[in-house]
Scaffold this motif. Structure first.
Motif, PDB file in Angstrom:
ATOM      1  N   CYS A 123     -12.119 -11.356   0.481  1.00 18.36           N
ATOM      2  CA  CYS A 123     -11.663 -10.019   0.073  1.00 18.36           C
ATOM      3  C   CYS A 123     -12.116  -9.721  -1.344  1.00 18.36           C
ATOM      4  O   CYS A 123     -12.350 -10.623  -2.143  1.00 18.36           O
TER       5      CYS A 123
ATOM      6  N   ASP B 260      -5.291   2.220   4.817  1.00 17.20           N
ATOM      7  CA  ASP B 260      -5.451   0.760   4.748  1.00 17.20           C
ATOM      8  C   ASP B 260      -4.533   0.072   5.775  1.00 17.20           C
ATOM      9  O   ASP B 260      -4.888  -0.964   6.343  1.00 17.20           O
TER      10      ASP B 260
ATOM     11  N   CYS C 131      -7.940   8.851   0.743  1.00 17.84           N
ATOM     12  CA  CYS C 131      -7.058   8.342  -0.310  1.00 17.84           C
ATOM     13  C   CYS C 131      -6.096   9.494  -0.578  1.00 17.84           C
ATOM     14  O   CYS C 131      -6.512  10.550  -1.076  1.00 17.84           O
TER      15      CYS C 131
ATOM     16  N   CYS D 146      -7.586  -1.624  -3.762  1.00 21.33           N
ATOM     17  CA  CYS D 146      -6.436  -1.435  -2.864  1.00 21.33           C
ATOM     18  C   CYS D 146      -6.672  -2.172  -1.548  1.00 21.33           C
ATOM     19  O   CYS D 146      -5.815  -2.913  -1.061  1.00 21.33           O
ATOM     20  N   HIS D 147      -7.877  -1.957  -0.959  1.00 22.25           N
ATOM     21  CA  HIS D 147      -8.219  -2.583   0.324  1.00 22.25           C
ATOM     22  C   HIS D 147      -8.061  -4.101   0.307  1.00 22.25           C
ATOM     23  O   HIS D 147      -7.741  -4.717   1.298  1.00 22.25           O
TER      24      HIS D 147
ATOM     25  N   GLY E 219     -14.349  -2.477  -0.875  1.00 20.43           N
ATOM     26  CA  GLY E 219     -14.198  -1.038  -1.057  1.00 20.43           C
ATOM     27  C   GLY E 219     -15.547  -0.384  -1.304  1.00 20.43           C
ATOM     28  O   GLY E 219     -16.573  -1.063  -1.469  1.00 20.43           O
TER      29      GLY E 219
ATOM     30  N   ASN F 180     -12.961   5.207   0.668  1.00 18.86           N
ATOM     31  CA  ASN F 180     -12.086   6.344   0.354  1.00 18.86           C
ATOM     32  C   ASN F 180     -12.713   7.226  -0.729  1.00 18.86           C
ATOM     33  O   ASN F 180     -12.039   8.076  -1.304  1.00 18.86           O
TER      34      ASN F 180
ATOM     35  N   ASN G 227     -13.960  -0.217   3.304  1.00 18.87           N
ATOM     36  CA  ASN G 227     -12.965   0.864   3.347  1.00 18.87           C
ATOM     37  C   ASN G 227     -13.428   1.923   2.357  1.00 18.87           C
ATOM     38  O   ASN G 227     -13.275   1.751   1.145  1.00 18.87           O
TER      39      ASN G 227
ATOM     40  N   PHE H 163     -14.259  -8.130   3.412  1.00 15.24           N
ATOM     41  CA  PHE H 163     -13.635  -6.823   3.236  1.00 15.24           C
ATOM     42  C   PHE H 163     -13.963  -6.337   1.834  1.00 15.24           C
ATOM     43  O   PHE H 163     -13.887  -7.110   0.873  1.00 15.24           O
TER      44      PHE H 163
ATOM     45  N   TRP I 123       0.858  -1.194   0.000  1.00 11.40           N
ATOM     46  CA  TRP I 123       0.000   0.000   0.000  1.00 11.40           C
ATOM     47  C   TRP I 123       0.888   1.237   0.000  1.00 11.40           C
ATOM     48  O   TRP I 123       2.043   1.189   0.477  1.00 11.40           O
TER      49      TRP I 123
ATOM     50  N   GLN J  14     -11.953   6.574   5.165  1.00 10.43           N
ATOM     51  CA  GLN J  14     -10.500   6.640   5.025  1.00 10.43           C
ATOM     52  C   GLN J  14     -10.121   7.646   3.943  1.00 10.43           C
ATOM     53  O   GLN J  14     -10.836   7.801   2.958  1.00 10.43           O
TER      54      GLN J  14
END
Ligand SMILES: Cc1ncc(C[n+]2csc(CCOP(=O)(O)OP(=O)(O)O)c2C)c(N)n1
Ligand SMILES: [Mg+2]
Length: 279
Positions: free
Chosen positions: A48, A20, A201, A52-53, A93, A122, A120, A91, A14, A199
């Protein structure tokens, strides 16, 4: 796996200072604390998404499946149907969940599978270099929205509450202790537990960074659905000013889908999977 560390030996790729890293740390701390409370390391499973996450798959040492973009929810539902004795964490995004996977999100709120969803958010499709997602702010200018985003942002908390989610929370990735606490509470919750983590970015949506001063924590108390719906509208994902509430907005009990299906009730009774599995 028992006795093994929660962090793999994989090198983290990352961006330096990306939140993250912080979400990984809060998750590890939450799992560590739950293991201390009697949960078994081998009974955690993750799914997942792509983004990115999604790289958390390589860094967190629990079993799992690296799913398709926008599909971590149905994959996690498959895992819990296969073994209802697991604690399953999906998980994803903001792009994955609220765009490609939004149908799965809405129906997970209705079906109430016993899984935890960590988003997550962003406010950008970051892995693909920053296109607008459904939570991006009005006017967000990107290579694919050169005149600026003109669609109103979606409010994921309001959507989840309206669709029947039984646990709805929002965290700030920068606040590791609070995020850890909410993740623990979500995993303990019987039913679909949704945590939206705000979060930054640092590269692709800089305009929406550094909002810590706007955030405040909600008092910990039971709330009616009406009250939670109202609170969820306090932040509209677009405005620069105004307050952003954090914490558990709403928590209630409704039968999970493994409590509704006789076949899954049987699997649960037999403690299928690992010998002596205990939640
Ligand atoms: C069905 C599908 N649509 C689009 C893509 C391309 N794609 C891969 S990652 C990604 C961006 C992910 O954005 P988000 O889910 O917000 O995660 P982030 O990278 O911001 O953490 C996109 C659009 C894909 N792989 N599959
Ligand atoms: Mg994103």
């Amino acid at each position: 796996m028992p006795g093994q560390p929660l962090r793999t030996k994989e090198k983290i790729t990352w961006c330096p200072s990306c939140p993250d890293h912080m979400i990984l740390e809060s998750t590890k701390r939450a799992l560590h604390s739950l293991i201390g409370q009697g949960y078994k390391h081998e009974n955690f499973a993750m799914v997942c998404d792509i983004g990115c996450h999604g790289k958390i798959f390589d860094y967190l040492n629990i079993s799992g499946i690296y799913g398709l973009h926008g599909r971590s929810i149905p994959t996690a539902e498959g895992v819990i149907i296969g073994n209802p004795n697991l604690s399953v964490i999906a998980f994803a995004g903001d792009g994955a969940t609220y765009s490609e996977g939004v149908g799965h999100f809405v129906h997970a709120c209705r079906f109430n599978p016993n899984i935890t969803l960590i988003v997550n958010d962003n406010q950008a499709f970051s892995l693909t270099t920053g296109q607008a997602t459904p939570t991006s702010q009005l006017g967000f200018q990107t290579k694919s929205e050169p005149f600026g985003e003109f669609n109103q942002p979606l409010n994921p908390l309001h959507l989840a509450l309206s669709a029947g989610a039984t646990f709805v929370a929002r965290c700030n990735a920068h606040d590791l202790d609070h995020t850890q606490k909410v993740i623990e509470e979500a995993i303990k919750h019987q039913g679909f537990a949704f945590i939206e983590i705000i979060q930054d970015c640092l590269i692709f949506n800089v305009e929406k960074n550094a909002r810590d001063d706007q955030m405040y924590k909600l008092p910990e108390k039971e709330r009616s659905l009406k009250e939670s719906l109202e609170l969820s509208q306090e932040y509209d994902y677009s405005k620069r000013e105004g307050r952003i509430p954090l914490g558990v907005f709403y928590k209630t009990h409704r039968k999970t889908f493994d409590e509704e299906w006789p076949q899954l009730i049987e699997l649960k009774k037999k403690k299928i999977g690992w010998k002596g599995a205990k939640r």
